[in-house]
Design a protein around this motif. Structure first.
Motif, PDB file in Angstrom:
ATOM      1  N   GLY A  33       0.779  -1.231   0.000  1.00 31.57           N
ATOM      2  CA  GLY A  33       0.000   0.000   0.000  1.00 31.57           C
ATOM      3  C   GLY A  33       0.808   1.276   0.000  1.00 31.57           C
ATOM      4  O   GLY A  33       0.261   2.363   0.191  1.00 31.57           O
ATOM      5  N   THR A  36      -0.370   4.165  -2.521  1.00 32.78           N
ATOM      6  CA  THR A  36      -1.652   4.751  -2.121  1.00 32.78           C
ATOM      7  C   THR A  36      -1.465   5.693  -0.947  1.00 32.78           C
ATOM      8  O   THR A  36      -2.018   6.808  -0.922  1.00 32.78           O
ATOM      9  CB  THR A  36      -2.651   3.641  -1.745  1.00 32.78           C
ATOM     10  OG1 THR A  36      -2.876   2.807  -2.879  1.00 32.78           O
ATOM     11  CG2 THR A  36      -3.973   4.238  -1.282  1.00 32.78           C
ATOM     12  N   HIS A  37      -0.683   5.287   0.034  1.00 27.57           N
ATOM     13  CA  HIS A  37      -0.459   6.134   1.199  1.00 27.57           C
ATOM     14  C   HIS A  37       0.342   7.384   0.831  1.00 27.57           C
ATOM     15  O   HIS A  37       0.057   8.477   1.344  1.00 27.57           O
ATOM     16  CB  HIS A  37       0.238   5.346   2.298  1.00 27.57           C
ATOM     17  CG  HIS A  37      -0.654   4.367   2.978  1.00 27.57           C
ATOM     18  ND1 HIS A  37      -1.766   4.753   3.695  1.00 27.57           N
ATOM     19  CD2 HIS A  37      -0.625   3.002   3.027  1.00 27.57           C
ATOM     20  CE1 HIS A  37      -2.376   3.682   4.174  1.00 27.57           C
ATOM     21  NE2 HIS A  37      -1.714   2.607   3.775  1.00 27.57           N
ATOM     22  N   ARG A  40      -2.105   9.877  -0.779  1.00 28.55           N
ATOM     23  CA  ARG A  40      -3.000  10.510   0.193  1.00 28.55           C
ATOM     24  C   ARG A  40      -2.252  11.443   1.138  1.00 28.55           C
ATOM     25  O   ARG A  40      -2.769  12.495   1.516  1.00 28.55           O
ATOM     26  CB  ARG A  40      -3.744   9.432   0.979  1.00 28.55           C
ATOM     27  CG  ARG A  40      -4.675   8.608   0.100  1.00 28.55           C
ATOM     28  CD  ARG A  40      -5.647   7.787   0.914  1.00 28.55           C
ATOM     29  NE  ARG A  40      -6.574   7.060   0.041  1.00 28.55           N
ATOM     30  CZ  ARG A  40      -7.675   6.481   0.455  1.00 28.55           C
ATOM     31  NH1 ARG A  40      -8.011   6.537   1.744  1.00 28.55           N
ATOM     32  NH2 ARG A  40      -8.464   5.839  -0.387  1.00 28.55           N
ATOM     33  N   ARG A 156      -3.077  -9.623  -1.239  1.00 27.94           N
ATOM     34  CA  ARG A 156      -3.062  -8.317  -1.913  1.00 27.94           C
ATOM     35  C   ARG A 156      -2.347  -8.388  -3.253  1.00 27.94           C
ATOM     36  O   ARG A 156      -2.758  -7.728  -4.220  1.00 27.94           O
ATOM     37  CB  ARG A 156      -2.397  -7.290  -1.005  1.00 27.94           C
ATOM     38  CG  ARG A 156      -3.205  -6.946   0.234  1.00 27.94           C
ATOM     39  CD  ARG A 156      -2.487  -5.929   1.104  1.00 27.94           C
ATOM     40  NE  ARG A 156      -3.252  -5.626   2.314  1.00 27.94           N
ATOM     41  CZ  ARG A 156      -2.812  -4.828   3.280  1.00 27.94           C
ATOM     42  NH1 ARG A 156      -1.629  -4.248   3.180  1.00 27.94           N
ATOM     43  NH2 ARG A 156      -3.562  -4.602   4.349  1.00 27.94           N
ATOM     44  N   ALA A 208       0.760  -2.844   8.792  1.00 27.28           N
ATOM     45  CA  ALA A 208       0.013  -2.602   7.561  1.00 27.28           C
ATOM     46  C   ALA A 208      -0.986  -3.702   7.245  1.00 27.28           C
ATOM     47  O   ALA A 208      -1.525  -3.758   6.136  1.00 27.28           O
ATOM     48  CB  ALA A 208       0.984  -2.417   6.389  1.00 27.28           C
ATOM     49  N   SER A 211      -6.679  -1.694   8.122  1.00 27.89           N
ATOM     50  CA  SER A 211      -7.355  -1.001   7.022  1.00 27.89           C
ATOM     51  C   SER A 211      -6.524   0.180   6.563  1.00 27.89           C
ATOM     52  O   SER A 211      -5.696   0.729   7.314  1.00 27.89           O
ATOM     53  CB  SER A 211      -8.731  -0.505   7.471  1.00 27.89           C
ATOM     54  OG  SER A 211      -8.596   0.547   8.420  1.00 27.89           O
ATOM     55  N   LEU A 212      -6.774   0.592   5.324  1.00 31.26           N
ATOM     56  CA  LEU A 212      -6.066   1.740   4.760  1.00 31.26           C
ATOM     57  C   LEU A 212      -6.289   2.981   5.620  1.00 31.26           C
ATOM     58  O   LEU A 212      -5.360   3.752   5.877  1.00 31.26           O
ATOM     59  CB  LEU A 212      -6.534   1.974   3.326  1.00 31.26           C
ATOM     60  CG  LEU A 212      -5.753   2.987   2.486  1.00 31.26           C
ATOM     61  CD1 LEU A 212      -5.840   2.610   1.010  1.00 31.26           C
ATOM     62  CD2 LEU A 212      -6.287   4.400   2.674  1.00 31.26           C
ATOM     63  N   GLN A 216      -3.430   5.169   7.508  1.00 33.53           N
ATOM     64  CA  GLN A 216      -3.271   6.567   7.114  1.00 33.53           C
ATOM     65  C   GLN A 216      -3.349   7.482   8.332  1.00 33.53           C
ATOM     66  O   GLN A 216      -2.566   8.436   8.452  1.00 33.53           O
ATOM     67  CB  GLN A 216      -4.338   6.951   6.088  1.00 33.53           C
ATOM     68  CG  GLN A 216      -4.188   8.337   5.491  1.00 33.53           C
ATOM     69  CD  GLN A 216      -3.003   8.502   4.548  1.00 33.53           C
ATOM     70  OE1 GLN A 216      -2.625   9.636   4.220  1.00 33.53           O
ATOM     71  NE2 GLN A 216      -2.394   7.421   4.107  1.00 33.53           N
TER      72      GLN A 216
END
Length: 232
Positions: A33, A36-37, A40, A156, A208, A211-212, A216
């Protein structure tokens, strides 16, 4: 005053005292991830008034495209690939990371020298030689390591990609003729190297498997605390 430093000696013409920005690194194996992190976090930081520059592996205009092309043939030797990635890294450091930090920006790195070191070490490189290769790298203000369990990583990876990647499965190392078995062996060895690097270089480990949104929030809390202090 900035007290930035390198792991060894700074490169030619690099004035560490002029680097007033921050270097924040997100490390982790593929499918944890990271990207994505990073995206954001960049949006969040910009909303808070920070200038943000994103960097990552094989993004150098100098050698990035050639590196990707060379990897397609699955013929690169471990040493050649190592030097290719080192060139890519130092070109980005000279032309991206250092100018951004000089201007006071926050640099978000989607992986840094540690992924490159782990890959080299898994492929049998001499640890002293690997450290020497990246001696001119700037020490980040913080390194977050996104740690996931093997079952989560497998799930994943298979959800994100229609087929396994040759290099991220360690197929060049001859662990197994079966891609999935080779992937498991290679990723376990990468995790072992990351754990050793985490202890040596002081990573902040992030669970990790969550959840995302939870990850975050964790990252934002830690980064907000960092940015409240003057750059080191």
């Amino acid at each position: 005053m900035s007290t930035k430093r390198c792991y060894g000696h700074p490169g030619p013409g690099v004035d560490l005292a002029r680097l007033e920005g921050w270097l924040i690194v997100i490390e982790g194996r593929d499918s944890t991830g990271r990207s994505t992190h990073i995206r954001r976090l960049a949006e969040w930081l910009e909303q808070r008034g920070h200038a943000v520059v994103e960097v990552g592996l094989h993004r150098s205009p100098l050698v990035g495209p050639e590196l990707e092309q060379a990897k397609q043939g699955n013929l690169l030797s471990a040493r050649t690939m190592s030097l290719f990635y080192a060139t890519d890294f130092y070109d980005q450091m000279e032309n991206g990371i250092i100018p951004a930090m000089r201007s006071g920006a926050v640099v978000l790195a989607d992986r840094y020298i540690f992924t490159l070191m782990a890959r080299d070490l898994v492929r049998g490189a001499d640890p002293d030689s690997v450290e020497s290769l990246y001696a001119m790298a700037i020490v980040p203000d913080v390194v977050f390591y996104l740690s996931v369990s093997m079952p989560v990583l497998v799930e994943r990876t298979l959800q994100a990609h229609p087929r396994l990647d040759y290099w991220e499965s360690g197929m060049d190392l001859g662990f197994s003729r079966d891609w999935f078995d080779s992937f498991l062996i290679y990723q376990r060895r990468m995790e072992q190297q990351f754990q050793q690097l985490a202890k040596k270089y002081g990573f902040e480990t992030i669970n990790a498997n969550r959840s995302l949104a939870a990850i975050q929030r964790d990252l934002r809390d830690r980064i907000a605390s960092l940015l409240e202090r003057a750059p080191e």
